[in-house]
Design a protein around this motif. Sequence first.
Motif, PDB file in Angstrom:
ATOM      1  N   TYR A 176      41.098  20.559   7.230  1.00  0.00           N
ATOM      2  CA  TYR A 176      40.956  22.301   7.336  1.00  0.00           C
ATOM      3  C   TYR A 176      39.501  22.174   7.723  1.00  0.00           C
ATOM      4  O   TYR A 176      38.689  21.401   7.285  1.00  0.00           O
ATOM      5  N   ARG A 177      39.869  22.647   8.681  1.00  0.00           N
ATOM      6  CA  ARG A 177      38.529  23.553   9.456  1.00  0.00           C
ATOM      7  C   ARG A 177      38.562  25.022   9.769  1.00  0.00           C
ATOM      8  O   ARG A 177      39.968  25.254  10.848  1.00  0.00           O
ATOM      9  N   LEU A 178      37.922  25.930   9.804  1.00  0.00           N
ATOM     10  CA  LEU A 178      37.403  27.431   9.790  1.00  0.00           C
ATOM     11  C   LEU A 178      37.067  27.164  11.914  1.00  0.00           C
ATOM     12  O   LEU A 178      35.641  26.830  11.357  1.00  0.00           O
ATOM     13  N   THR A 237      44.721  30.328   5.525  1.00  0.00           N
ATOM     14  CA  THR A 237      45.354  30.258   6.678  1.00  0.00           C
ATOM     15  C   THR A 237      46.084  31.101   6.757  1.00  0.00           C
ATOM     16  O   THR A 237      46.952  31.455   6.247  1.00  0.00           O
ATOM     17  N   VAL A 259      41.388  35.562  11.056  1.00  0.00           N
ATOM     18  CA  VAL A 259      41.109  33.715  10.891  1.00  0.00           C
ATOM     19  C   VAL A 259      41.879  33.379  11.396  1.00  0.00           C
ATOM     20  O   VAL A 259      43.186  32.916  11.790  1.00  0.00           O
ATOM     21  N   SER A 316      42.285  29.096  11.788  1.00  0.00           N
ATOM     22  CA  SER A 316      41.535  27.835  11.244  1.00  0.00           C
ATOM     23  C   SER A 316      43.139  26.722  12.150  1.00  0.00           C
ATOM     24  O   SER A 316      44.057  27.113  12.278  1.00  0.00           O
ATOM     25  N   SER A 327      44.734  23.051   9.876  1.00  0.00           N
ATOM     26  CA  SER A 327      45.235  22.329   9.068  1.00  0.00           C
ATOM     27  C   SER A 327      45.719  21.371   9.150  1.00  0.00           C
ATOM     28  O   SER A 327      46.848  21.320  10.190  1.00  0.00           O
TER      29      SER A 327
END
Length: 362
Positions: free
Chosen positions: A232-234, A256, A346, A348, A350
């Motif tokens: 995961y990266r925000l 997410t 948000v 992001s 995944s």
Amino acid sequence: MLVHICCSVDSHFFLKKLAQKYPQESLQAFFYDPNIHPFSEYRLRLLDVKRSCQTLGIVLHEGAYNYEGWLEAVRGFENEPEKGKRCTICFDNRLEETAKKALELGENVITTTLLTSPKKSLSQLENALATIARKYGLESVAPDFRKQGGTQEQFALAKEAMLYHQDYCGCSFALRVQREQQKRWVDELSSPLRPQVLPSSIEERIALYEKVMDYEAEATPFRLMREKFLNYRLLRGWVRKSEGSVLPSYILFYSTCKKERIKSKIEFIAEGVGYFAKEEARFLSLECFNAIAHARYDSVKEMLQNPPTIACEIRVREAICGRFSFSLSPLIVLDEVEMGGYELCVESKSYPDIRENLVLIG
């Protein structure tokens, strides 16, 4: 003989073969690879090359990390394919420094571990070596250790020695094309929004291989085992009250959303957790987060500057969403949670990924 080193997987095998083929030669190694980007990846590869050379008893010299100079050298050839003109320029750039280092050290023969890379052109490298060697009055050797099962032997040796096996040459231009073909996100070229070590990041690998070196020095038995997981990266995120300014907020790992921006309201608050009407989002008060995480943050701003570990964030997620359910619901920490309308953003990613874990034996 001075051996230009590109990475531990190539050099470990190549140096062993060189010692067998040229027993009369005293080998020295030279790590000069300003093409490697980002710098953290450069540090990781150098770290593992040091480990390999220490095991083999080879003296290692490090060149300067002149990434700006390398970029200038390949300017205009950014879109060249693998084994194209950019690679020729890159080889010349690195081998010319190798030749200069050889003269400085009093060596009269140069070669490169790039010769063992299955993705590189042998003829391209042979020509580059010969041309540079003539220019500086040196000799060059370009043995082909790939043939007769050499590549398979090389990878088996790297696996046995538990070397860091990178999956791109180091060049960011080649990496982008490679990831497009693989339909993978280029997370090597991203940096965390907060000062935090993320799963399967280059920084995590550096910490892992530093630990590997410690265990080897202590003769502690261990293995490196690969694991598949959801990474995961925000990319970005913020919260604001309806018709208000952006609030200090901390978005927890695995948060997410289907839509990048959502406007809705907190329907009710229970034990410091506000339940949003959309996206299954939940807002935690800082007091609630501190209680679950056993933390002592005075403000969300402090939390952003000195973030908890990812393991801590996941523990909080399990406490809020249930230990045995894998939740991707947005969890956001605010200084205070109040009833009313909020706008949430948000963005992001995944994605399936693989990382290495260190397992102690015995």
